[in-house]
Design a protein around this motif. Structure first.
Motif, PDB file in Angstrom:
ATOM      1  N   HIS A  58       0.820  -1.210   0.000  1.00 24.14           N
ATOM      2  CA  HIS A  58       0.000   0.000   0.000  1.00 24.14           C
ATOM      3  C   HIS A  58       0.854   1.261   0.000  1.00 24.14           C
ATOM      4  N   ALA A  59       2.146   1.138   0.280  1.00 20.55           N
ATOM      5  CA  ALA A  59       3.061   2.275   0.214  1.00 20.55           C
ATOM      6  C   ALA A  59       3.689   2.410  -1.170  1.00 20.55           C
ATOM      7  N   ALA A  60       3.268   1.573  -2.098  1.00 20.82           N
ATOM      8  CA  ALA A  60       3.787   1.601  -3.466  1.00 20.82           C
ATOM      9  C   ALA A  60       2.633   1.811  -4.437  1.00 20.82           C
ATOM     10  N   VAL A  61       2.858   2.652  -5.439  1.00 25.52           N
ATOM     11  CA  VAL A  61       1.832   2.965  -6.437  1.00 25.52           C
ATOM     12  C   VAL A  61       2.297   2.427  -7.783  1.00 25.52           C
ATOM     13  N   SER A  62       1.556   1.501  -8.352  1.00 25.46           N
ATOM     14  CA  SER A  62       1.943   0.863  -9.606  1.00 25.46           C
ATOM     15  C   SER A  62       2.006   1.880 -10.745  1.00 25.46           C
ATOM     16  N   LEU A  63       3.117   1.896 -11.466  1.00 17.95           N
ATOM     17  CA  LEU A  63       3.254   2.799 -12.608  1.00 17.95           C
ATOM     18  C   LEU A  63       2.350   2.353 -13.753  1.00 17.95           C
ATOM     19  N   ARG A  64       2.344   1.075 -14.044  1.00 22.44           N
ATOM     20  CA  ARG A  64       1.570   0.576 -15.185  1.00 22.44           C
ATOM     21  C   ARG A  64       0.062   0.702 -14.959  1.00 22.44           C
ATOM     22  N   LYS A  65      -0.386   0.538 -13.735  1.00 16.60           N
ATOM     23  CA  LYS A  65      -1.812   0.601 -13.467  1.00 16.60           C
ATOM     24  C   LYS A  65      -2.354   2.024 -13.536  1.00 16.60           C
ATOM     25  N   HIS A  66      -1.553   2.976 -13.074  1.00 16.31           N
ATOM     26  CA  HIS A  66      -2.065   4.334 -12.946  1.00 16.31           C
ATOM     27  C   HIS A  66      -1.565   5.285 -14.037  1.00 16.31           C
ATOM     28  N   LEU A  67      -0.562   4.885 -14.805  1.00 11.93           N
ATOM     29  CA  LEU A  67      -0.127   5.679 -15.952  1.00 11.93           C
ATOM     30  C   LEU A  67      -0.575   4.930 -17.213  1.00 11.93           C
ATOM     31  N   GLU A  68      -1.776   5.229 -17.647  1.00 15.97           N
ATOM     32  CA  GLU A  68      -2.403   4.414 -18.683  1.00 15.97           C
ATOM     33  C   GLU A  68      -1.847   4.680 -20.070  1.00 15.97           C
ATOM     34  N   ARG A  69      -1.378   5.901 -20.343  1.00 12.47           N
ATOM     35  CA  ARG A  69      -0.888   6.229 -21.685  1.00 12.47           C
ATOM     36  C   ARG A  69       0.622   6.398 -21.732  1.00 12.47           C
ATOM     37  N   THR A  70       1.283   6.161 -20.628  1.00 12.49           N
ATOM     38  CA  THR A  70       2.735   6.309 -20.572  1.00 12.49           C
ATOM     39  C   THR A  70       3.396   4.949 -20.745  1.00 12.49           C
ATOM     40  N   LYS A  71       4.375   4.880 -21.624  1.00 14.54           N
ATOM     41  CA  LYS A  71       5.137   3.641 -21.789  1.00 14.54           C
ATOM     42  C   LYS A  71       6.104   3.513 -20.621  1.00 14.54           C
ATOM     43  N   VAL A  72       6.005   2.408 -19.886  1.00 17.14           N
ATOM     44  CA  VAL A  72       6.865   2.171 -18.732  1.00 17.14           C
ATOM     45  C   VAL A  72       8.010   1.260 -19.155  1.00 17.14           C
ATOM     46  N   VAL A  73       9.227   1.729 -19.005  1.00 15.69           N
ATOM     47  CA  VAL A  73      10.419   0.958 -19.358  1.00 15.69           C
ATOM     48  C   VAL A  73      11.098   0.513 -18.064  1.00 15.69           C
ATOM     49  N   ALA A  74      11.167  -0.801 -17.851  1.00 17.49           N
ATOM     50  CA  ALA A  74      11.823  -1.348 -16.662  1.00 17.49           C
ATOM     51  C   ALA A  74      13.317  -1.424 -16.926  1.00 17.49           C
ATOM     52  N   GLY A  75      14.042  -0.469 -16.439  1.00 13.82           N
ATOM     53  CA  GLY A  75      15.475  -0.438 -16.660  1.00 13.82           C
ATOM     54  C   GLY A  75      16.102   0.723 -15.926  1.00 13.82           C
ATOM     55  N   THR A  76      17.416   0.772 -15.992  1.00 19.98           N
ATOM     56  CA  THR A  76      18.192   1.835 -15.348  1.00 19.98           C
ATOM     57  C   THR A  76      18.815   2.723 -16.401  1.00 19.98           C
ATOM     58  N   VAL A  77      18.716   4.019 -16.234  1.00 26.47           N
ATOM     59  CA  VAL A  77      19.398   4.948 -17.131  1.00 26.47           C
ATOM     60  C   VAL A  77      20.841   5.078 -16.657  1.00 26.47           C
ATOM     61  N   THR A  78      21.790   4.777 -17.533  1.00 23.72           N
ATOM     62  CA  THR A  78      23.204   4.828 -17.164  1.00 23.72           C
ATOM     63  C   THR A  78      23.896   6.095 -17.634  1.00 23.72           C
ATOM     64  N   SER A  79      23.302   6.805 -18.587  1.00 20.30           N
ATOM     65  CA  SER A  79      23.879   8.085 -19.009  1.00 20.30           C
ATOM     66  C   SER A  79      22.819   8.905 -19.734  1.00 20.30           C
ATOM     67  N   ILE A  80      23.012  10.229 -19.680  1.00 24.25           N
ATOM     68  CA  ILE A  80      22.138  11.169 -20.383  1.00 24.25           C
ATOM     69  C   ILE A  80      23.012  12.085 -21.218  1.00 24.25           C
ATOM     70  N   GLU A  81      22.840  12.044 -22.535  1.00 25.79           N
ATOM     71  CA  GLU A  81      23.594  12.927 -23.442  1.00 25.79           C
ATOM     72  C   GLU A  81      22.615  13.879 -24.101  1.00 25.79           C
ATOM     73  N   HIS A  82      22.538  15.079 -23.536  1.00 26.61           N
ATOM     74  CA  HIS A  82      21.567  16.025 -24.097  1.00 26.61           C
ATOM     75  C   HIS A  82      22.056  16.600 -25.425  1.00 26.61           C
ATOM     76  N   ALA A  83      23.364  16.556 -25.642  1.00 24.56           N
ATOM     77  CA  ALA A  83      23.893  17.072 -26.912  1.00 24.56           C
ATOM     78  C   ALA A  83      23.320  16.292 -28.086  1.00 24.56           C
ATOM     79  N   THR A  84      23.124  14.986 -27.904  1.00 26.14           N
ATOM     80  CA  THR A  84      22.541  14.153 -28.957  1.00 26.14           C
ATOM     81  C   THR A  84      21.102  13.756 -28.641  1.00 26.14           C
ATOM     82  N   LYS A  85      20.597  14.220 -27.507  1.00 31.34           N
ATOM     83  CA  LYS A  85      19.243  13.912 -27.048  1.00 31.34           C
ATOM     84  C   LYS A  85      18.981  12.408 -27.009  1.00 31.34           C
TER      85      LYS A  85
END
Length: 457
Positions: A58-85
């Protein structure tokens, strides 16, 4: 159609996606949220999860259940390159891959601040995730069962010794709730007495709860000491090797349960693996409207909020907002509205939010609330704490579930069943054993009763 990628599914990330779904039509933007966990953790409830006052899920809110139009990707982001987006995503069971975006929203949050204390990695448990809170509860409940079967002595005292390192909100609330649970458990264990319990809160500074002023903080220390807790102010954990706690003030003792709540640290991806501007503490530099950059040098199509962002606090000159749920939730809502404004060609609004005060649970029926000079303690503050957080947790479904647990607990009390064996689910199966038999060959295998015999053929 623009792709908006949200890095992190905590408070700020969840609320950004949730509000964007409501304010953007499906053909206006593709929404993607990336997080290794499939849920948002409502961290203010973790102390009550550890004390058995709230069901863990009950202390956790499911992403897939409550974000109906958002694609949920199960993974870790290891880097962000905004220069190449592009962001680099690491799934649990597949190679890393690059995911392009048009707009980036960084809400990865913070991590537990770890210090180079010998033994901490081997014995300590954090309290940022539901799994950790459940493990804390189950270890304490199991310790009571084991201690009740032992005579008075060092091993019994070790099993019932609990240490919290860090005197911020997480540490004080977790310490208070667990002390409340342990005290209540004594009624179920006639073999044990209050003198068997040993609860220690270790804080390097000379005061706890930095979010409240000095007098309320000192009252909390006295309150916890009256309930049997040991508060070590101005002391640091020097070593935790093998569960043997050594403090800088010279005290030493053995502990069965050590919980590390010594504040927040910079998220490693934000601090080391992005070309977005960061400050000296490893947080993304943002403007008051939550766009990345400064007033003179904004970064286009990049936004950030929550604990990983240095958001200017317009209510306090020269300060940034404190890393708590109150700000993260509201920043997520403002961030979503500002993205929509920019997409519509309107000017985004700055994030401005005056504090609603600080409220903390100190165990069942006990709490403290402060708003400026007003301080409330005891049962009323505890009711205010529960009332605020049941309103703050997202979705009516979660509010309803939490309320049902609280109401049932009024009549049935806490659930004191330990499920520590869940962490080793195959242990019972392996321990059962299987008789050793010779392998069955094809020639020895019994013929199916429906198979015609060679003679009949």
């Amino acid at each position: 159609m623009r792709r908006i990628v949200i890095v992190g599914g905590g408070y700020a990330g969840f609320y950004t996606a949730w509000k964007l779904e409501k304010q953007l039509s499906p053909h206006e933007a593709e929404l993607v949220i990336i997080d290794p966990r499939p849920y948002m953790t409502y961290q203010p409830f973790l102390p009550e999860v550890s004390a058995g006052s709230i069901e863990a899920r009950h202390a956790a809110v499911s992403l897939r259940k409550h974000l109906e139009r958002t694609k949920v990707v199960a993974g870790t982001v290891t880097s962000i390159e905004h220069a190449t987006k592009t962001v680099t995503v690491r799934p649990a069971d597949a190679p890393d891959y690059a995911l392009p975006y048009d707009v980036i929203v960084v809400t990865a949050g913070a991590v537990t601040r770890k210090l180079p204390v010998p033994g901490a990695d081997d014995v300590a448990i954090g309290m940022k995730h539901v799994e950790e809170a459940v493990a804390i509860r189950d270890r304490l409940l199991t310790a009571f069962d084991r201690a009740a079967a032992l005579p008075d002595g060092p091993e019994r005292r070790r099993l019932l010794t609990v240490v919290f390192v860090g005197g911020g909100f997480s540490g004080v609330e977790g310490f208070s709730e667990l002390l409340s649970l342990a005290t209540d458990l004594l009624r179920q264990y006639p073999e044990l007495s209050f003198s068997d319990l040993s609860f220690h809160l270790v804080e390097a500074n000379q005061r706890i709860l930095p979010e409240v002023t000095d007098r309320p903080g000192a009252w909390v220390v006295r309150h916890l000491e009256q309930r049997g807790g040991r508060i070590h102010l101005g002391a640091r954990a020097v070593s935790l090797e093998g569960g043997h706690v050594v403090l800088s003030n010279g005290e030493e003792f053995d502990a069965n349960l050590i919980v590390w709540t010594a504040g927040n640290g910079a998220h490693p991806v934000i601090a080391k693996h992005t070309d977005l501007p960061i400050d000296e503490r490893g947080r993304i530099v943002v403007r008051p409207d939550l766009r990345v950059g400064t007033e003179d040098a904004p970064v286009e199509d990049a936004w950030a909020a929550g604990d990983n962002a240095a958001v200017p606090d317009l209510a306090v000159a020269g300060a940034t907002t404190v890393p708590n749920a109150q700000h993260a939730v509201r920043q997520g809502k403002r961030l979503a509205a500002n993205i929509v404004a920019v997409l519509d060609g309107r000017r985004p609004r700055p994030y401005r939010h005056a504090s609603l005060g600080a409220v903390a649970t100190l165990g069942l029926g006990r709490g403290i609330f402060q708003y400026k000079g007003l301080v409330i303690t005891g049962l009323l503050a505890w009711v205010m704490h529960r009332g605020y957080h049941v309103l703050a947790i997202p979705t009516w479904e979660r509010k309803f579930r939490v309320l049902l647990v609280w109401i049932s607990a009024l009549f049935a009390g806490r659930d004191i069943v330990s499920l520590l064996s869940v962490q080793t689910p195959r242990e019972a199966f392996v321990a059962a054993g299987v008789p050793s038999v010779a392998p069955v060959t094809r020639a020895q295998a019994p013929r199916d009763s429906h198979e015609p015999s060679a003679r009949a053929a």
